[in-house]
Design an enzyme around this catalytic site. Sequence first.
Site, PDB file in Angstrom:
ATOM      1  CB  SER A 192     -57.775  37.767  -4.762  1.00  0.00           C
ATOM      2  OG  SER A 192     -57.609  36.384  -4.951  1.00  0.00           O
ATOM      3  N   GLY A 218     -58.015  34.750  -8.290  1.00  0.00           N
ATOM      4  CA  GLY A 218     -58.049  33.291  -8.235  1.00  0.00           C
ATOM      5  C   GLY A 218     -56.806  32.692  -8.851  1.00  0.00           C
ATOM      6  N   GLY A 237     -53.833  34.863 -10.149  1.00  0.00           N
ATOM      7  CA  GLY A 237     -52.954  35.607  -9.262  1.00  0.00           C
ATOM      8  C   GLY A 237     -53.545  36.882  -8.715  1.00  0.00           C
ATOM      9  N   GLY A 267     -56.435  33.509   0.524  1.00  0.00           N
ATOM     10  CA  GLY A 267     -56.458  34.965   0.458  1.00  0.00           C
ATOM     11  C   GLY A 267     -55.846  35.610   1.681  1.00  0.00           C
ATOM     12  CG  ASP A 268     -57.491  34.685   5.283  1.00  0.00           C
ATOM     13  OD1 ASP A 268     -58.102  35.669   4.827  1.00  0.00           O
ATOM     14  OD2 ASP A 268     -58.067  33.674   5.724  1.00  0.00           O
TER      15      ASP A 268
END
Length: 306
Positions: free
Chosen positions: A217, A219, A222, A248-249
Amino acid sequence: MILTVTLNTALDLTYRVPALVPHASHRVTQVIERPGGKGLNVARVLDTLGYETVATGFAGGATGAVLRERLAELSTVRDALVETAGPTRRTVAVVDTATGDTTQLNEPGPTVTPEEWAAFRDRFTELLDGARAVALCGSLPPGVHVGAYAELVRAARAAGVPVLLDTSGEPLRRGIAARPDLVKPNAEELAQLTGAREPHRATLDARRRGAHAVVSSLGPEGLLAATPEGLWQATPPGPVHGNPTGAGDSAVAGLLSGLLDATPWPTRLTRAVALSAATVLSPVAGEFDRAAYEELLPKVTVREVS
């Protein structure tokens, strides 16, 4: 079904205030209470997308009872959580409605006893029998040994169930050596794991440590994926502002759904980025804005990186 594991569940509280000012008293204009912890967030997103999902991990005390009530109210996710004597932790997200910025406060989890860990391991083994994929998510509560995720990765692999690992620090270092099918660190977790700050180098290095694929990830930039089919980067159409809790989940949920649907990597990454951005735009921690998700899907850019 998809099995999600949240060893350090939480009752998520979102407080909205007109403006967050240090050293000042605040009048809260809205309070929202949701079941939380990374794996439960993943489970709820998958449930919203229409996938049969079972959630296991730990919950205990009065807070744990409220968490389980909210989970039943908000989703059809099957509750397979193991009871602990210690109370489930709470997390507090304070949203500044003037700026959209969020301040996060995370309590420590309850101490898990050896007997409670043994009960969880038995439950996990039973649930693997009907699982098509497993997501191991979040931090370890006190009392759970640092190699716990590596142990669970090996159990899933022995059962022939694909496994995704989303954690950090030493549990990630040990877990990735157990050869999970996918790991999803953020940029800081990736740097801690590999010692490299350059994302492409760090992502490839992480994959060499044992994971079949690594999705990092980045941020607002992408996701970057090192896979057996190549290196890919998926980017949202522009910056999004809001509450990042659970973004993120949601990306993990997108990646898992893509795994089950056997979609090509560019499609999986597109889904994951759109879900992540739509979660930031949602006013409630750990949920995604469906209209925003549908609008973002065709606008995500995916390119192969040489």
